[in-house]
Design a protein around this motif. Structure first.
Motif: not given
Length: 936
Positions: A341, A339, A297-298, A236, A224, A278, A879, A300
């Motif tokens: 990812p 949601n 983590c995400c 995020h 990020r 996440l 998730q 995106c």
């Protein structure tokens, strides 16, 4: 050697004239100049396990514009690199050992080695009480270490570009090469998602890694950070995301990269990450069942997850699990889809159909048995998410402007889980009690049940659910997702758009002030809608909820007059949301409309809602045919009018007002006069006496543009003691936009981006009626949430307003083709109305369904939609399972693969690559045979 500029490197021309693909070349910040440090290049080659005798920048070496060299070059001199070269690859050495190899003093070598460790070009730890230094892999390893040093980012932002480029430049070459479990990073399921699995292994439990360690720290997320530096953040944020453990924690703490935390804090960070959508990943090169870090983590922003999303190289990072849907339990509420990812879940159709529908979305074209050139990469994965399969999903969710999970909250209500149903509604709409009374019911108009008999009474169900929130004793204030109280946001206008924006920003802990020029809050909800449709205690109760979330309200303050945007900026406000609505009436431009006894509908309703109820004794003529005109006409009845008539251009069948409201008007004795347009207002002694109308022949032209045609000779005069003009609303900006770069359209709506709601003034966002023109409350509420997302991104550095953002594009299934043979024959339930003289009262006599009726009505839902899983793309993060309220999605263990220590990876990878090549060749041989079969 001639220097090469960032412009030359950006052009992708390497030494010797080799042309690089746009996708596989590194991007550089403006002004970057390569320094051609040969010993630094040798260090890069050593870390990358290149041949020791490779000429720097030559054959067998990294190139001068490769991210591996660039990330070291920024902060390492050739003298420092010379010391680092003594460390070798994956060998731990002491200071005396390096000093002997260098022929230099131990003091000098220690100082340089510590400088290298602080920069991130090597690690430092203790072994048998003595400091040891060593090098690791690029990722996970040196690149994260370099980026996680905040001073490096300040001095050398190019290192963030280098880390971002690494996976993109090298990713294509690794596609399909790693078997499940052997990648450098690996997804670890959210533990609650596998707690019931009898086949789970301990290395798949996140708690195993936490419990095996005693020292922990938390740092910013390096991925990020990269995205932020490049201005491509996904919203995020990087802070307190990555957890280091054991020797990695010792190194991070010692070199100032992270703050030490307790084990309890580790679990708190993991839980917060899971709650905020996440997933967990671990570095996977330490050996089976070992790791030194946990990343949250995400899809995106994470550069590791990009392996799956961009390259479809899912096996390199997946867990042993895959999500499975129980279609009988699934309600297509969409929470799992939104949601996921990696966009492995999409909404589809549960009902049988007479036409083909998408049943299985699992990828059949994958790198497992196909070559994977650039044209197969999903380069736009950060902006091209799809929520729905091509054949569509539930019409109710699709047609709702906020795309609320209607089927979901109806099912929860059927189970008596009213609080959970309310929580699901408020994911998209913080004012369910208001909307339960005034919504235009797009969901019901689209309901598949309407093809059989009557649509499900969705709005009445929502109204019943929302009753809980009106009782302060039952009110549940949601937990804040973040704490961004250091950012101040000013919201201008306390109508539905402004209140919605305030609610969603409050969820993230922002400091919010709502400025409202009127004395009362609620905008048109309070001042523009009569109480017999929306009693004001309902609005006040839902506003009180927002107050309890910490939002400050300042009434009687007109921004632009009492305080300016510049003054608010000086007071520390970081962004603004202009949601002033359309609170002015509109005139017709005809003779006589300035006479006494003529007023606009908005003016009339505002007066009533402010306690100034007019006595309209005599004949009242209302001009207009929309919902507001109906409200005005019905209010006029309650203001003692002897007769009330409505005159509009449209025929009865195309009136803009809803059918339900038209029927209510007729029930109250209001005369509808369709197909007439006002020509002039007749007066005597300055007071209205009548209105002359002319026959309207058509309202729209052949392109359905508003272009009424009249018969000027066919006229009628209607006596009137008062005329209320209700033909639209105007936007009253005052001096709000003075001195700004925000622009307005000819109709005075503000110009802004249709997706982000950002105006021409970068820190000013907008939404609601002042942007779209008059629409429904749910449209304004939807805009408020989307603006909150944009504002969150805007006020934090380096965040894009679009990357990683759900565009919320939905498509409804083909209702005509749906096969509806077996369904509940319960008739639509209708609430009882309270008894009373409603023609002389502004009280809302409409009732609410009883709990028994709610149970009967929810049984009428056909359950049109269902979630589909791409089992190849699913990473097995779990998730989705945490978001499902219906126990409809679970993780199933379908692989059985452990990690491999980094130095042991090559033979495992080579063996897998060989098998993959055989599968590719076999598929190519079979393809002509399949083609021939299809032709025959």
């Amino acid at each position: 050697m001639a220097e090469r500029s960032s412009a030359a490197m950006a052009a992708g021309v390497r030494e010797g004239g080799e042309i690089m693909s746009e996708l596989t070349k590194m991007q550089f910040p403006e002004g970057y100049q390569c320094q051609y440090k040969e010993k630094v290049m040798k260090l890069a080659n050593m870390i990358g396990r290149k041949k020791a005798d490779a000429v720097p920048g030559g054959e067998g070496s990294y190139q001068w514009d490769d991210p591996e060299y660039v990330c070291l070059e920024a902060g390492i001199s050739d003298e420092m690199a010379e010391v680092a070269l003594c460390l070798g690859s994956f060998e731990k050495k002491t200071v005396p050992q390096v000093a002997e190899m260098m022929g230099k003093s131990a003091e000098y070598c220690r100082e340089v080695l510590m400088d290298l460790a602080v920069y991130g070009a090597c690690k430092v730890g203790t072994l048998n009480g003595e400091d040891v230094f060593w090098t690791e892999t690029w990722i996970p390893g040196h690149m994260e270490m370099i980026v996680n040093n905040a001073e490096n980012i300040k001095k050398y932002p190019v290192v963030a570009y280098a880390m971002e480029a690494y996976g993109r430049v090298r990713g294509g070459g690794s596609v399909g090469s790693f078997p499940v479990g052997v990648g450098l990073m690996r997804v670890i399921p959210i533990q609650s998602a596998i707690d019931g699995s009898s086949r789970k292994a301990d290395y798949e439990e996140i708690s195993k890694y936490v419990e095996e360690n005693t020292i922990f720290c938390v740092s910013d997320c390096s991925c990020r950070t990269d995205r932020e530096v490049m201005g491509e953040g996904c919203g995020h944020l990087k802070e307190d995301m990555c957890i280091q453990m054991g020797t990695a924690a010792e190194y991070y703490i010692r070199t100032g990269r992270a703050r030490q935390i307790t084990k309890d804090e580790v679990y708190e960070i993991l839980q917060r990450a899971e709650e905020n959508g996440l997933m967990h990943e671990i570095p996977n090169a330490d050996g089976p069942g070992k790791t030194h870090a946990i990343c949250n983590c995400c899809g995106c922003g994470c550069l590791s997850i990009r392996t799956a999303t961009m390259f479809k190289n899912v096996d390199m990072i997946r867990s042993n699990y895959v999500a499975k849907i129980d279609p009988e339990k699934c309600t297509a509420c969409g929470q799992c889809v939104e949601n996921c990812p990696v966009n492995a879940l999409k909404l589809g159709q549960k009902l049988c159909s007479s036409t083909p529908i998408v049943e299985d979305i699992t990828s059949t074209s994958t790198p497992r048995d196909e070559e994977w050139p650039e044209e197969k990469w999903n380069v736009e994965y950060r902006v091209n998410r799809e929520n729905v399969v091509d054949s569509g999903t539930s019409p109710c969710k699709t047609k709702c402007p906020a795309h609320i999970g209607v089927q979901g909250y109806v099912k929860l209500a059927s189970q008596g889980k009213y609080q959970e149903a309310l929580e699901l509604i408020k994911k998209e709409n913080p004012f369910p009690a208001v909307c339960g009374r005034i919504c235009n019911r797009s969901c019901e108009q689209a309901c598949t049940r309407g093809e059989l008999d009557n649509p499900v009474a969705i709005d009445d169900i929502k109204k019943f659910i929302a009753e809980q929130e009106l009782d302060p004793a039952k009110r549940v204030i949601p937990k804040k997702r973040h704490d961004y109280h250091d950012k101040k946001i000013a919201i201008i206008g306390a109508g539905p758009a402004g209140l919605s924006c305030a609610y969603y920003l409050a969820l993230d802990g922002y400091t919010i002030t709502v400025f409202e020029k009127e004395k009362r809050l609620g905008g048109m909800l309070t001042l523009g809608i009569p109480a017999f449709r929306l009693e004001k205690d309902v609005v006040e109760a839902e506003i009180e909820f927002i107050k309890e979330m910490g939002v400050e309200f300042r009434t009687g303050i007109e921004v632009g007059k009492d305080v300016t945007l510049d003054q608010l900026r000086q007071d520390g406000y970081d962004a603004f949301y202009a949601a002033i609505g359309a609170q002015g009436g509109r005139k017709l431009g005809i003779d006589g409309e300035d006479a006494e006894g003529v007023l606009t509908g908005i003016e009339f309703l505002k007066g009533i809602n402010s306690g100034n109820c007019l006595d309209l004794t005599g004949r009242t003529v209302v001009i207009g045919g929309g919902n507001v005109a109906v409200d005005v006409a019905r209010a006029a009845v309650r203001c003692n009018s002897d007769s009330v008539s409505m005159h509009c251009l449209e025929g009865r069948d195309i009136m803009p007002a809803s059918e339900e409201e038209i029927l209510e008007a007729e029930e109250e004795g209001i005369q509808l006069c369709n197909g007439w347009g006002p020509k002039r207002i007749l007066t005597e002694n300055g007071h209205v006496t009548a209105v002359e109308f002319k026959k309207c022949l058509s309202v729209f032209d052949e392109k359905h543009r508003f272009a009424p045609q009249y018969d000027e000779e066919d006229c009628v005069v209607v006596p009137a003691d008062q005329v209320i003009i209700t033909v639209g609303q105007s936007i009253q900006w005052g001096n709000l936009l003075d001195g700004s770069d925000a622009e307005r359209n000819p109709n005075q709506t503000i110009k802004a981006d249709g997706f982000t709601y950002q105006s021409g003034e970068p820190d000013l966002f907008t939404g609601g009626d002042c942007y779209t023109g008059p629409k429904f409350a749910i449209d304004a509420i939807t805009a408020g949430k989307q603006a909150a997302i944009s504002i969150h991104r805007y006020v934090h550095p380096g965040q894009s307003l679009v990357y990683g953002r759900d565009r919320r594009q939905y498509k409804e299934l083909d209702k005509k083709a749906a096969i509806l043979e077996d369904y509940d024959h319960t008739p639509r339930q209708k609430p009882d109305h309270a008894k009373g003289d409603r023609l002389h009262s502004f009280r809302d006599y409409r009732g609410t369904l009883t709990e028994e009726q709610v149970q009967r009505e929810t049984s009428r839902c056909l359950g049109c939609g269902v979630t589909k899983v791409d089992e190849y793309m699913c990473l097995g993060c779990g998730q989705c399972t945490t978001k499902c309220k219906f126990d409809a999605i679970h993780l199933e263990r379908v692989y059985d693969a452990e990690g491999v220590e980094f130095t042991q990876m090559p033979p495992v990878v080579l063996k897998h690559v060989k098998k993959r090549m055989e599968r590719i060749a076999q598929k190519k041989r079979e393809e002509p045979q399949k083609e021939g079969t299809r032709e025959s």
